[in-house]
Scaffold this motif. Structure first.
Motif, PDB file in Angstrom:
ATOM      1  N   LEU A 128       0.823  -1.209   0.000  1.00 55.91           N
ATOM      2  CA  LEU A 128       0.000   0.000   0.000  1.00 55.91           C
ATOM      3  C   LEU A 128       0.857   1.259   0.000  1.00 55.91           C
ATOM      4  O   LEU A 128       0.578   2.218  -0.735  1.00 55.91           O
ATOM      5  N   TRP A 132       1.108   4.104  -2.898  1.00 56.19           N
ATOM      6  CA  TRP A 132       0.824   5.501  -2.524  1.00 56.19           C
ATOM      7  C   TRP A 132       1.934   6.424  -3.036  1.00 56.19           C
ATOM      8  O   TRP A 132       1.671   7.479  -3.612  1.00 56.19           O
ATOM      9  N   ARG A 142      -5.395   6.926  -4.772  1.00 54.46           N
ATOM     10  CA  ARG A 142      -5.189   7.075  -3.329  1.00 54.46           C
ATOM     11  C   ARG A 142      -6.481   6.860  -2.549  1.00 54.46           C
ATOM     12  O   ARG A 142      -6.462   6.313  -1.447  1.00 54.46           O
ATOM     13  N   ALA A 143      -7.596   7.262  -3.118  1.00 53.26           N
ATOM     14  CA  ALA A 143      -8.885   7.001  -2.464  1.00 53.26           C
ATOM     15  C   ALA A 143      -9.148   5.497  -2.405  1.00 53.26           C
ATOM     16  O   ALA A 143      -9.631   4.974  -1.390  1.00 53.26           O
ATOM     17  N   THR A 144      -8.804   4.784  -3.486  1.00 50.20           N
ATOM     18  CA  THR A 144      -8.966   3.337  -3.521  1.00 50.20           C
ATOM     19  C   THR A 144      -8.041   2.659  -2.512  1.00 50.20           C
ATOM     20  O   THR A 144      -8.431   1.696  -1.847  1.00 50.20           O
ATOM     21  N   ARG A 146      -7.003   3.911   0.310  1.00 53.41           N
ATOM     22  CA  ARG A 146      -7.558   4.115   1.654  1.00 53.41           C
ATOM     23  C   ARG A 146      -8.698   3.127   1.919  1.00 53.41           C
ATOM     24  O   ARG A 146      -8.777   2.530   3.003  1.00 53.41           O
ATOM     25  N   ARG A 147      -9.564   2.943   0.924  1.00 52.43           N
ATOM     26  CA  ARG A 147     -10.666   1.983   1.092  1.00 52.43           C
ATOM     27  C   ARG A 147     -10.137   0.566   1.245  1.00 52.43           C
ATOM     28  O   ARG A 147     -10.632  -0.217   2.062  1.00 52.43           O
ATOM     29  N   ALA A 149      -7.254  -0.377   2.472  1.00 51.48           N
ATOM     30  CA  ALA A 149      -6.655  -0.531   3.798  1.00 51.48           C
ATOM     31  C   ALA A 149      -7.718  -0.768   4.863  1.00 51.48           C
ATOM     32  O   ALA A 149      -7.559  -1.616   5.754  1.00 51.48           O
ATOM     33  N   LEU A 150      -8.830  -0.051   4.760  1.00 54.61           N
ATOM     34  CA  LEU A 150      -9.872  -0.138   5.780  1.00 54.61           C
ATOM     35  C   LEU A 150     -10.750  -1.380   5.625  1.00 54.61           C
ATOM     36  O   LEU A 150     -11.246  -1.927   6.622  1.00 54.61           O
ATOM     37  N   THR A 189     -14.365  -2.452  -2.637  1.00 56.64           N
ATOM     38  CA  THR A 189     -13.617  -1.229  -2.931  1.00 56.64           C
ATOM     39  C   THR A 189     -13.703  -0.840  -4.395  1.00 56.64           C
ATOM     40  O   THR A 189     -13.405   0.300  -4.757  1.00 56.64           O
TER      41      THR A 189
END
Length: 411
Positions: A128, A132, A142-144, A146-147, A149-150, A189
């Motif tokens: 990740l 990044w 970057r939005a993908t 973050r999703r 990772a969560l 995601t």
């Protein structure tokens, strides 16, 4: 200072990008990792250990896939990425060393399951972070990330950590749940943000990992006969096992991989990303898993044939390994059939019939001598390769069909 920063910068790939020596070197550690999975299952050939071995294989597969995707968008042999790859190799090597005791932690030494999980988590985080850094101006990616990772990294890693304190069925089932959440999380995601810059590179990377798996099956046979005197039945069993591997190799590279690569190249944007995710990240796992399962059966056949003090040549395989020998081939065939259907919209009746037939053949394997079972399996695989090849007119394996149009519309 400026020169140092420039040298460390990740270099984007182009459409004609191919596999680099750095990626070939990276794959070496996964040769050992796959060998360790076979050893894990062979040490205690039960249904539970088989399931546990496949869970470990799925986790290792995800580690490999992460950097196959990354190497498609940034060069693996430039900037800081070679350092990252060597770091990941070191971590995966530690993870691989932990595999044989991941479900049976021996007294003394480090807590093996915890070492395995921490190593796996480190690989996912390195992936990740590398992604990044590789695209500082790509807000969608970057939005993908973050999703991802969560949804697809944090929850599974927590479950894996909890499973470290368990054993037996609870540990295996909890880790299986972690794998399921991880894989399903990719659909949650979405496919936007990820990129497949070079279809040829992506297809070549996954072809290489299939070769690695097939090579591991040959290694498994070699390991099985260490310490035994060479004999004619041993040579016959080794030749039959090699023919099984050769048949699967021919089936994939002669009749499956081209279809997938051509269909991937014909798409672009998110449609290409989704096809790459489905055909390669998800549907190539059954190919690798099938080879590993079949390797377990072939390894046991070679052991029985070589160990004349404890086994007679008339002795059949028993239990889970009797299913593993043809069943692994069946898993491979069904995976290949799914790839053809998803990539080219074509149903292969040879594979769709041959796959379940192999899965159901475990009961028959228990009735015939192990060497004969392996020889018959080799013959069956070669026959299916010939029949499947005849069912596809030359030069038309990659042409779209009516089913292809429907699949493309659904994707």
């Amino acid at each position: 200072m400026g020169t140092g920063i420039e040298r460390a910068r990740m270099i984007a790939t182009e459409d004609g990008h191919r596999v680099t020596p750095a990626e070939l070197f990276f794959d070496l550690v996964f040769v050992y990792a796959i060998t360790q999975v076979t050893a894990l299952m062979a040490a205690d050939p039960t249904a539970l250990r088989m399931l546990g071995g496949l869970v470990v294989l799925a986790l290792l597969w995800w580690c490999w896939c992460c950097f196959a995707w990354l190497g498609n968008v940034v060069r693996a042999d430039s900037g800081v990425l070679p350092v990252v790859l060597v770091t990941v190799m070191a971590v995966v090597l530690v993870v691989s060393l932990a595999v044989p005791e991941v479900y049976a932690d021996a007294d003394g030494g480090l807590p093996v399951p915890l070492v395995f999980v921490l190593g796996y988590t480190a690989v996912r985080l390195l992936h990740l972070v590398s992604y990044w850094v590789s695209s500082p101006n790509d807000g969608e990616l970057r939005a993908t990330l973050r999703r991802t990772a969560l949804v697809s990294v944090l929850p599974p890693c927590v479950l894996l950590l909890v499973g470290c304190g368990l054993s037996g069925y609870p540990q295996v089932l909890l880790w299986l749940g972690a794998v399921a959440i991880d894989y399903l999380g990719i659909y949650v995601t979405g496919g936007s943000g990820w990129r497949v810059t070079s279809p040829a590179h992506f297809a070549e990377r996954h072809g290489l990992i299939v070769i690695i798996a097939l090579g591991e099956s040959i290694v498994a046979m070699g390991v099985a006969v260490e310490g035994f005197h060479l004999s004619t039945p041993m040579l016959a069993a080794a030749a039959a096992g090699l023919l099984v591997a050769a048949g699967l190799w021919r089936l994939y590279f002669g009749q499956v991989s081209e279809v997938a690569e051509h269909r991937l190249a014909a798409r672009d944007g998110d449609a290409r990303t989704r096809l790459a995710r489905d055909v390669y990240t998800f549907l190539h796992l059954p190919l690798v898993a099938g080879v590993v399962i079949a390797a377990l059966g072939m390894k046991k056949v070679l052991q029985q044939v070589a160990d004349t003090e404890h086994y007679d040549l008339s002795e059949p395989l028993h239990g889970i390994v009797a299913w593993a020998l043809p069943g692994g081939v069946g898993v491979f065939l069904l995976g290949a059939a799914a790839i053809l259907l998803r990539a080219g919209g074509r149903r292969s009746m040879v594979l769709l019939v041959g796959g379940p037939a192999c899965l159901a053949a475990g009961g028959l394997v228990e009735l015939v001598p192990a060497l004969l079972a392996l020889a018959l399996l080799a013959l069956a695989v070669l026959v299916m390769v010939v029949l499947h090849g005849r069912s596809v007119p030359p030069g038309r394996a990659d042409e779209p069909t009516t089913m292809t149009t429907a699949v493309e519309g659904a994707a």
